[in-house]
Enzyme design. Structure first.
Site, PDB file in Angstrom:
ATOM      1  N   GLU A  40      34.826  30.348  21.950  1.00 50.78           N
ATOM      2  CA  GLU A  40      33.659  29.478  22.048  1.00 50.78           C
ATOM      3  C   GLU A  40      33.168  29.302  23.479  1.00 50.78           C
ATOM      4  OE1 GLU A  40      33.868  25.757  19.837  1.00 50.78           O
ATOM      5  OE2 GLU A  40      35.234  26.682  18.392  1.00 50.78           O
ATOM      6  N   ASP A 127      37.751  27.948  18.164  1.00 47.99           N
ATOM      7  CA  ASP A 127      38.784  26.906  18.183  1.00 47.99           C
ATOM      8  C   ASP A 127      39.432  26.710  16.803  1.00 47.99           C
ATOM      9  OD1 ASP A 127      38.076  26.580  20.774  1.00 47.99           O
ATOM     10  OD2 ASP A 127      37.055  24.651  20.511  1.00 47.99           O
ATOM     11  N   ASP A 129      39.908  24.524  14.622  1.00 44.23           N
ATOM     12  CA  ASP A 129      39.595  23.287  13.916  1.00 44.23           C
ATOM     13  C   ASP A 129      38.429  23.547  12.971  1.00 44.23           C
ATOM     14  OD1 ASP A 129      37.405  23.444  15.591  1.00 44.23           O
ATOM     15  OD2 ASP A 129      38.078  21.856  16.934  1.00 44.23           O
ATOM     16  N   GLU A 131      35.234  22.769  13.021  1.00 42.08           N
ATOM     17  CA  GLU A 131      34.008  23.308  13.605  1.00 42.08           C
ATOM     18  C   GLU A 131      34.225  24.753  14.041  1.00 42.08           C
ATOM     19  OE1 GLU A 131      31.025  21.778  13.638  1.00 42.08           O
ATOM     20  OE2 GLU A 131      31.906  20.004  12.695  1.00 42.08           O
ATOM     21  N   TYR A 371      41.129  22.337  29.164  1.00 45.43           N
ATOM     22  CA  TYR A 371      39.935  21.944  28.449  1.00 45.43           C
ATOM     23  C   TYR A 371      39.810  20.426  28.328  1.00 45.43           C
ATOM     24  CZ  TYR A 371      36.152  22.453  25.190  1.00 45.43           C
ATOM     25  OH  TYR A 371      34.938  22.402  24.594  1.00 45.43           O
ATOM     26  N   ARG A 373      37.679  18.540  26.371  1.00 46.51           N
ATOM     27  CA  ARG A 373      37.292  17.885  25.117  1.00 46.51           C
ATOM     28  C   ARG A 373      38.405  18.087  24.088  1.00 46.51           C
ATOM     29  NH1 ARG A 373      31.853  19.405  27.063  1.00 46.51           N
ATOM     30  NH2 ARG A 373      32.193  21.565  26.514  1.00 46.51           N
ATOM     31  N   HIS A 418      43.326  21.703  20.913  1.00 49.48           N
ATOM     32  CA  HIS A 418      43.593  22.045  22.306  1.00 49.48           C
ATOM     33  C   HIS A 418      44.809  21.292  22.805  1.00 49.48           C
ATOM     34  CE1 HIS A 418      39.533  23.754  22.382  1.00 49.48           C
ATOM     35  NE2 HIS A 418      39.178  22.683  21.693  1.00 49.48           N
TER      36      HIS A 418
END
Length: 970
Positions: A40, A127, A129, A131, A371, A373, A418
């Site tokens: 991403e 990622d 997850d 999303e 990372y 976020r 993450h």
DNA sequence: CAGTGAGCGAGCTTCCGCTTGACTT
């Protein structure tokens, strides 16, 4: 790009399926297999590329690449006419979403297509997850690769983790994708269906959403709690005690906590109404059991009691009655995740959430931190080793925890894709080492992250807390017990590296490293009271949310994601729901209206547990136990298999925003009763109107009104302030006296904006005996709207007199003999000659235009309105291929539009008068026709618009949409 | 909330969550 998410079929894989990706085998041609890995983040791509070697190409999607269209302008022509185009979701057909490649991502997509050409296999490494899974699926749908595709996941960016992930891929998890799509559609339906309700009932351009509306509600509720709060007063006695010359410290402070058997009340003993809390049965019982006959009662000290007691304790013997000491230990805090980073940067560095994230982004991009976020506090093994090594180096062995500490704090709905936020790399650089490359905000934030990470692997802090009770008997006979507590830290452990800040420091809420020393004391020891001070206290209302506090609260409710915390605050600030007063978030009156409406009519949607419930349901979709369509059917239509949710019970969203719309009374929604429990002021309401908020009350059948200042926080509006405000607007701001008439001139805020007027003296009372049947007509005061260049704060008496001198006689028309006047009106400045009027272009002309110029203006045909000469078109176009009609572009009151004589259609964003093609013009006209047939000659009913919106505003309510002159406040 | 003259093609606003530059001053 059509609809239908499940129709493509090619990508539906078995959830959780996993197999080894063949790595050693080459292609038929003998060269090694080349693979494209898509992640991403571009930064991440750069980072992992070297780990994977030359047979891998690593690119990034830069987040999502497709989404539902944002508005009509983004909808492809093919779907423009569809009734669901506005939503981007075909709700009547399995809730099929319409996805378009986000305009700014088109170049990214073509780059990815290009990269795909030279590889043999595609690894979707977005990622791990919900999303991320969806982004992977969108990539697949968009790129349509003809080569094998695998899903690659990793949770930390270390060489071993990346290599292992590349070796161990799986198939795409379609159920997880479905869960994401359900979430996306739910948010779209919520946002795009409920927002228009607010436009109709409160104000245009407002918004509602699953996240922002709850955030706003939290802030409004807190303000209500502050408004309703009643402070309680209580007293105690502070004593300064002396333990003798040998003691260190010799003196210490203690506080009166008990009188005979009764505990002295403190702030905690009062509720928000300022009343003493009723002791709970359980607690009373327990107290009895433990203390026997002592400590069962509560004593609230009034000022007189406190003074009297302090007085009678003077010179009385004081004795240590108990000493209790307990070990104190404190564990280190977990490493940062996004929310805690924002909280600590807010408290320690006074950064806003946005500032924190901007700085963190820079640190991340430059390779200084991992990372930023994330909702995980997990550290990779290498990070733990690095932190321990650095702690050892800086503080010595004894400060490092015996074994690695791993923090598995479970955040609600955490996805843990993450690591925690920590210094990057396999050995950390100290702040000093990066000082040359990084400065300002970034340096301070790095230092914070570095300290917190190191501290997380250090030893517990240890020490002792001591509680002492001292008793003395007052001259009046009461046994008075004072308490003091001390904390000494014998081994600081992690506190040496990092101490968390506390929001507002109070006696019960101290920082973990706060120490307070008591002298060595033994039971029975005699002390002298050096000072005895009666002390008055009052309870405080709950404090307002700051940005970090709001983020913390949202996180606890499982609302919002690390990537959105900062933008949630931006949204509610941008909408005018909230404004900042220092660090505090203060709700606007509009926010009260909006929350009013939502709580009253969409209670299920702003329930604090709504998101948590949604997450549970999404989990069950992700695990294959529930279906996307079933769930959405329940939510939107209140029907179907899974209709047990609260929204479904209420009949579904569609009904709530449709049929039930008429039940929402705009006047009620926009009326906020401020003092419902105060009989004298329960008629005071704040009304949220077009022109901003104002105060109103009805006294003797007459309405009193007053403007509210923008910077008045709702909890500052007390009955006294209200009374004061009511007394002001009657007078307005006094500018001075008109030298000609002697009347006082005032500037006021009015229905049509700011204006000036004169105060007429009260008419003389009729003389005795004269019984005039009819009073003479009350003379009307002169009024005048302020010009655009003027403001209420700065207008002078001279300006005001100029305005009141209008209308100005410009002269007499020599032809007709009619007088020509210049005046300011509803539509701006204009000239008037009998019934014939002409607009003036400039307000200044009101005072400067000469008769000659006026006559010249009258020679020109009327520019607008009936009787105006037809305007020549801006541009001639060809004929419409579909109708054969000649098309032209004209200029109208809403800007340029294209017309064929029957239908008219405005040019859209991105269309230009010069470059509009015949094809585009034809398309615009076709769209317009599809929406509504060309207007008939018969005029539309005047009330049509009102009834269409379902407004039930009573006739007494001010007509809300009648003026376009002034925009509402803000 | 003051009262001051016409009349007239609507279209758009808005959600949450994932990511960074590309724009202009």
């Amino acid at each position: 790009m059509a609809t239908g998410t499940t129709s493509s079929g090619t990508t539906r894989g078995k959830a959780g399926g996993s197999r080894r990706t063949p790595t050693s085998t080459g292609t038929a041609s003998g060269r090694p297999t080349r693979r494209l890995v898509i992640v991403e983040s571009p930064t991440k791509a750069k980072k992992i590329a070297p780990y994977l070697g030359n047979d891998y190409v690593v690119e990034s999607s830069v987040g999502h690449i497709r989404d539902l269209p944002r508005g009509a302008a983004d909808v492809p022509a093919k779907y423009k006419g569809e009734p669901w185009a506005r939503l981007g979701v075909d709700v009547d057909n399995q809730f099929s979403p319409l996805y378009i490649v986000t305009p700014e991502k088109k170049s990214t997509v073509s780059e990815l297509r290009e990269a795909l050409k030279s590889v043999d296999e595609l690894l979707l490494a977005t990622d791990p997850d919900r999303e991320g899974e969806a982004i992977a699926w969108h990539l697949l749908e968009t790129l349509k690769p003809k080569i094998p595709v695998r899903r690659m996941v990793f949770h930390e960016i270390t060489e071993s983790a990346i290599r292992a992930a590349a070796e161990n891929t799986r198939e795409l998890d379609q159920d997880l994708v479905d869960a994401q799509e359900t979430r996306r559609i739910l948010d779209r339906l919520y946002g795009y269906e409920v927002s228009p309700v607010l436009w109709k009932k409160v104000m245009p351009k407002l918004s509602a959403g699953r996240v922002q509306s709850v955030a706003t509600r939290l802030i409004v509720e807190r303000e209500w709690a502050r408004i309703r709060f009643t402070s309680a007063e209580y007293w105690d006695i502070g004593a300064q005690l002396d333990a003798g010359a040998e003691a260190t410290p010799r003196q210490f402070g203690a506080r009166l906590t008990q009188i005979d058997d009764d505990r002295v009340a403190t702030g905690r003993d009062f509720d928000s109404d300022g009343k003493p809390k009723a002791p709970t049965g359980a607690r009373a019982q327990r107290t009895d059991a433990r203390l026997g006959d002592a400590g069962s009662g509560l004593r609230i000290l009034a000022e007189a009691d406190a003074r009297r007691l302090a007085e009678s304790l003077q010179d009385q013997a004081m004795t240590v009655s108990s000493v209790e000491s307990k070990p104190y230990t404190r564990k280190p805090y977990p490493p940062f995740m996004t929310s805690t980073l924002q909280q600590e940067a807010g408290r320690k560095l006074r950064f806003s959430s946005e500032r924190t994230m901007r700085s963190a982004q820079r640190l991340y991009e430059n390779g200084h931190i991992t990372y930023m976020r994330t909702d995980s506090t997990t550290l990779s093994d290498t990070a733990i080793q690095a932190a321990r090594a650095q702690a050892r180096e800086l503080y010595g062995d004894r400060y490092v925890a015996d074994s690695p500490r791993q923090y598995t704090r479970k955040v609600k709905n955490a996805q843990e894709a993450h690591e925690a936020i920590r210094p990057a790399g396999e050995s950390f650089r100290t702040p000093g080492e990066i000082a040359r490359e990084v400065d300002g905000d970034d340096f301070r934030l790095y230092e914070l992250i570095w300290q917190r990470t190191i501290a997380s692997q250090m030893n517990d802090a240890r020490g002792t807390t001591v509680s002492v009770r001292i008793t003395g008997t007052a001259g009046t006979g009461e046994a008075c017990t004072f308490s003091a507590s001390g904390r000494t830290i014998t081994f600081p452990g992690f506190l040496k590296a990092y101490v968390e800040s506390v929001e507002d420091e109070s006696p019960g809420n101290q920082a973990d490293d706060a120490e307070s020393r008591l002298p060595e004391l033994t039971e029975g020891q005699a002390l002298t009271a050096v000072e005895l001070d009666p002390d008055g206290h009052s309870t405080n209302p709950p404090s307002r949310f700051t940005e970090p506090a709001l983020v913390k609260q949202l996180e606890e409710l499982g609302i919002g994601r690390p990537s959105t915390y900062a933008s949630i605050i931006k949204t509610i600030l941008d909408r005018g729901y909230v404004w900042k007063k220092g660090a505090a978030l203060v709700p606007s009156w509009v926010a009260f209206s909006v929350v009013n409406l939502l709580e009253e009519h969409f209670g299920q949607l702003v329930d604090y547990d709504f998101t948590a419930g949604m997450e549970d349901d999404l989990d069950s979709i992700a695990s294959g136990h529930d279906s996307r369509v079933d769930w959405l059917n329940g939510f939107y239509f209140g029907a179907g298999k899974s209709a047990e949710s609260s929204v479904a019970q209420a009949g579904g969203l569609k009904k709530l925003v449709g049929a039930n719309l008429e039940e929402i009374d705009a006047r009620t929604v926009n009326s906020i009763t401020m003092f419902p429990n105060d009989p004298q002021y329960d008629n005071v309401v704040v009304r949220v109107g077009r022109y901003g908020p104002y105060l109103e009350r009805i006294v003797d059948g007459e309405s009193q009104r007053a403007n509210l200042k923008d910077d008045l926080a709702p909890d500052e509006l007390t009955p006294e302030i209200a009374e004061q405000l009511f007394s002001v607007p009657q007078e307005g701001r006094k500018l001075g006296t008109d030298p000609v008439t002697g009347h006082e001139i005032v500037a006021k805020e009015g229905r049509f904006g700011p204006y000036v007027t004169e105060l007429l003296p009260d008419p003389e009372p009729p003389a005795d005996g004269t019984t005039k049947k009819k009073a003479p007509a009350k003379p009307k005061p002169r009024t005048g709207s302020l010009l655009k260049t003027m403001s209420l704060d700065t207008i002078t008496l001279d300006d005001a007199l100029k305005l009141l001198s209008l209308p100005r006689v410009v002269g007499t028309d020599p032809d007709s003999g009619d007088e020509i006047t210049a005046q300011n009106g509803r539509y701006g400045p204009y000239l008037k000659r009998g019934t014939d009027s002409r607009s003036l272009s400039d307000e200044e002309q009101l005072f400067t235009v000469t008769l000659e110029q006026a006559l010249e203006i009258y020679k020109q045909p009327k520019q607008r309105g009936r009787g105006a000469a037809a305007q020549p078109p801006l541009r001639e176009l060809g004929t419409d291929p579909s109708t054969g009609q000649k098309m032209v572009i004209k200029d109208g009151r809403f800007g340029p539009y294209v017309t064929d004589g029957e239908s008219n259609a405005s040019l859209r964003k991105g269309d230009s008068v010069e470059q509009l093609t015949d094809e585009r013009a034809s398309e615009l006209l076709a769209e317009r026709r599809a929406k509504a047939p060309p207007k008939k000659k018969a005029p539309a009913k005047r009330t049509a618009a009102a009834s269409k919106t379902g407004t039930t505003t009573s006739k007494k309510a001010p007509a809300k949409r009648t003026t376009t002159r002034k925009t509402p406040a803000k």
